[in-house]
Design a protein around this motif. Structure first.
Motif, PDB file in Angstrom:
ATOM      1  N   ILE A 168       0.835  -1.207   0.000  1.00 36.95           N
ATOM      2  CA  ILE A 168       0.000   0.000   0.000  1.00 36.95           C
ATOM      3  C   ILE A 168       0.868   1.255   0.000  1.00 36.95           C
ATOM      4  CG2 ILE A 168      -1.688   1.318   1.340  1.00 36.95           C
ATOM      5  CD1 ILE A 168      -2.884  -1.331   2.270  1.00 36.95           C
ATOM      6  N   GLY A 169       1.977   1.220   0.732  1.00 31.51           N
ATOM      7  CA  GLY A 169       2.825   2.400   0.867  1.00 31.51           C
ATOM      8  C   GLY A 169       3.334   2.948  -0.462  1.00 31.51           C
ATOM      9  N   ARG A 170       3.617   2.063  -1.420  1.00 32.98           N
ATOM     10  CA  ARG A 170       4.101   2.523  -2.732  1.00 32.98           C
ATOM     11  C   ARG A 170       3.067   3.395  -3.424  1.00 32.98           C
ATOM     12  NH1 ARG A 170       6.003  -2.856  -2.909  1.00 32.98           N
ATOM     13  NH2 ARG A 170       4.284  -3.520  -4.253  1.00 32.98           N
ATOM     14  N   PHE A 171       1.798   2.996  -3.322  1.00 36.65           N
ATOM     15  CA  PHE A 171       0.742   3.768  -3.981  1.00 36.65           C
ATOM     16  C   PHE A 171       0.420   5.039  -3.209  1.00 36.65           C
ATOM     17  CE2 PHE A 171       0.386  -0.401  -5.805  1.00 36.65           C
ATOM     18  CZ  PHE A 171       0.156  -0.127  -7.149  1.00 36.65           C
ATOM     19  N   VAL A 172       0.556   4.986  -1.892  1.00 37.08           N
ATOM     20  CA  VAL A 172       0.394   6.205  -1.098  1.00 37.08           C
ATOM     21  C   VAL A 172       1.477   7.215  -1.467  1.00 37.08           C
ATOM     22  CG1 VAL A 172       0.496   7.155   1.239  1.00 37.08           C
ATOM     23  CG2 VAL A 172      -0.778   5.042   0.805  1.00 37.08           C
ATOM     24  N   ALA A 173       2.708   6.741  -1.617  1.00 35.80           N
ATOM     25  CA  ALA A 173       3.804   7.637  -2.012  1.00 35.80           C
ATOM     26  C   ALA A 173       3.510   8.270  -3.360  1.00 35.80           C
ATOM     27  CB  ALA A 173       5.119   6.864  -2.060  1.00 35.80           C
ATOM     28  N   ASP A 174       3.062   7.469  -4.330  1.00 35.81           N
ATOM     29  CA  ASP A 174       2.742   8.008  -5.663  1.00 35.81           C
ATOM     30  C   ASP A 174       1.650   9.058  -5.581  1.00 35.81           C
ATOM     31  OD1 ASP A 174       4.602   6.327  -6.802  1.00 35.81           O
ATOM     32  OD2 ASP A 174       3.146   4.834  -7.480  1.00 35.81           O
ATOM     33  N   ARG A 175       0.640   8.778  -4.775  1.00 41.21           N
ATOM     34  CA  ARG A 175      -0.481   9.715  -4.652  1.00 41.21           C
ATOM     35  C   ARG A 175      -0.036  11.027  -4.017  1.00 41.21           C
ATOM     36  NH1 ARG A 175      -5.672  10.566  -6.669  1.00 41.21           N
ATOM     37  NH2 ARG A 175      -6.576  12.179  -5.329  1.00 41.21           N
ATOM     38  N   LEU A 176       0.775  10.947  -2.975  1.00 39.99           N
ATOM     39  CA  LEU A 176       1.230  12.161  -2.300  1.00 39.99           C
ATOM     40  C   LEU A 176       2.192  12.952  -3.184  1.00 39.99           C
ATOM     41  CD1 LEU A 176       1.777  10.715   1.293  1.00 39.99           C
ATOM     42  CD2 LEU A 176      -0.090  12.215   0.535  1.00 39.99           C
ATOM     43  N   LEU A 177       3.044  12.237  -3.920  1.00 43.22           N
ATOM     44  CA  LEU A 177       3.983  12.931  -4.815  1.00 43.22           C
ATOM     45  C   LEU A 177       3.262  13.656  -5.941  1.00 43.22           C
ATOM     46  CD1 LEU A 177       6.818  10.259  -5.026  1.00 43.22           C
ATOM     47  CD2 LEU A 177       7.049  12.570  -4.098  1.00 43.22           C
ATOM     48  N   ALA A 178       2.073  13.164  -6.299  1.00 41.61           N
ATOM     49  CA  ALA A 178       1.309  13.798  -7.376  1.00 41.61           C
ATOM     50  C   ALA A 178       0.639  15.094  -6.926  1.00 41.61           C
ATOM     51  CB  ALA A 178       0.254  12.826  -7.898  1.00 41.61           C
TER      52      ALA A 178
END
Length: 351
Positions: free
Chosen positions: A12-22
């Protein structure tokens, strides 16, 4: 907004990182054990005092904790899921940063629920295994910390990056093997269990929304709809283009479904924590292993498909997601067919 993300390398953390970076308004700092982390720190062994110094240096407005483990014995689960969260809470209490905490919880905290019911946040948690107990203990630590904090109780995440050992991951791998070997029949067990699958990208959207909100307490993150694993298998067969038959081992005699996705007529499956339908296989050795049971050396083409996580949640889970809608403005957007198509795309790349 400066966000400190813990566990960015996890599923889950990988997708959270992508979302926050966007989000151009977010300045993201990653804390973790890997070399790629901005701040290297092991929550399971590090002291609250050391973490406090990092917090005071980074001074985040939000801390998102996606770290944890689903595997291991009670001691390992407690260390990574409970002690680690105690360290985060204590460090935040000591720090002057005043950060908000977004903690990822799990539906395993609830334990078994009645079939055809929706579990709301005010349900009394009765976890049925050590994983759920370790996650519930973490939630209680967060809720009792006095911090500005919210716990997102995530139901069954699905979609790209789904772990190979998860029910849907193993299902996709079994189908890949069947297609690769030309098997016209795929024998599976444990398909009666029903779970609330939610796409991991929708989970990441919920974390983002929770970071920006003032909501506190526990909030369920799910689709709001329980899906029988045999129905998910039928959809996966359709998106994969598998033309064979899905034969259900633990349903009544003759229960099966074609790739068209009509499902079987079997009863509820058991949960992995107590062995589920292992007995069916033990009494019928000519059949392939039930979901989650390892392939035998004597049967190289045996179906190695996931029995649901040993989460102690019985045959049924369905989230009441009204709180997420009302307090976060969040609704799931990605349907299970799209999630399964992405799972299949990754499995097919291994052919």
């Amino acid at each position: 907004m400066r966000v400190l993300l813990i566990g960015a390398n996890g599923y889950i953390g990988r997708f959270v990182a992508d979302r926050l970076l966007a989000d151009p308004a977010v300045q993201l700092t990653v804390l973790g054990r890997g070399d790629d982390a901005d701040v290297r720190f092991d929550l399971a062994t590090g002291s609250p005092g050391a973490l406090t110094r990092f917090l005071d240096a980074v001074h985040p407005g939000v801390v998102v904790n996606c770290a944890g483990t689903t595997r291991g014995g009670a001691r390992e689960l407690t260390r990574h899921n409970t002690v680690a969260v105690a360290t985060v809470c204590e460090a935040l209490r000591r720090s002057g940063c005043g950060a908000r905490l977004v903690q990822l919880g799990c539906s395993a905290e609830y334990g078994p629920s009645q079939p055809n019911s929706s579990t709301a946040e005010d349900a009394v948690p009765r976890p049925g295994g050590p994983y759920g107990v370790s996650k519930l203990a973490a939630t209680e630590l967060v809720l009792g910390s006095g911090l500005d904090a919210v716990v997102l109780r995530v139901f069954s995440p699905a979609g790209p990056g789904t772990p190979a050992g998860s029910p849907l991951g193993r299902l996709a791998e079994a189908m890949r093997r069947a297609m690769q070997s030309g098997d016209g029949e795929l024998k599976l067990g444990g398909l009666g269990v029903q779970r609330d699958f939610v796409d991991v990208r929708d989970v990441a959207r919920a974390v983002h929304a929770a970071s920006l909100s003032a909501a506190q307490g526990v909030i369920n993150i799910g689709s709001g709809r329980a899906v029988r694993l045999r129905d998910a298998a039928a959809v996966l067969a359709r998106v994969a283009g598998y033309g064979g038959t899905l034969q259900e081992l633990d349903g009544p005699p003759g229960a099966h479904t074609s790739h068209g996705g009509h499902g079987g007529h079997g009863g509820h499956g058991g949960h992995g924590g107590h062995g589920g339908h292992a007995g069916h296989v033990a009494h019928t050795p000519h059949l392939r292993p039930a979901i989650g049971h390892p392939r035998g050396e004597s049967d190289p083409h045996a179906a190695s498909v996931a029995f649901p996580y040993p989460d102690g949640c019985g045959s049924w889970q369905q989230a009441d997601v009204r709180t997420a809608r009302d307090r976060l403005g969040w609704r799931p957007r990605i349907n299970l067919e799209e999630s399964l198509a992405d799972i299949w795309m990754e499995a097919a790349c291994r052919i």
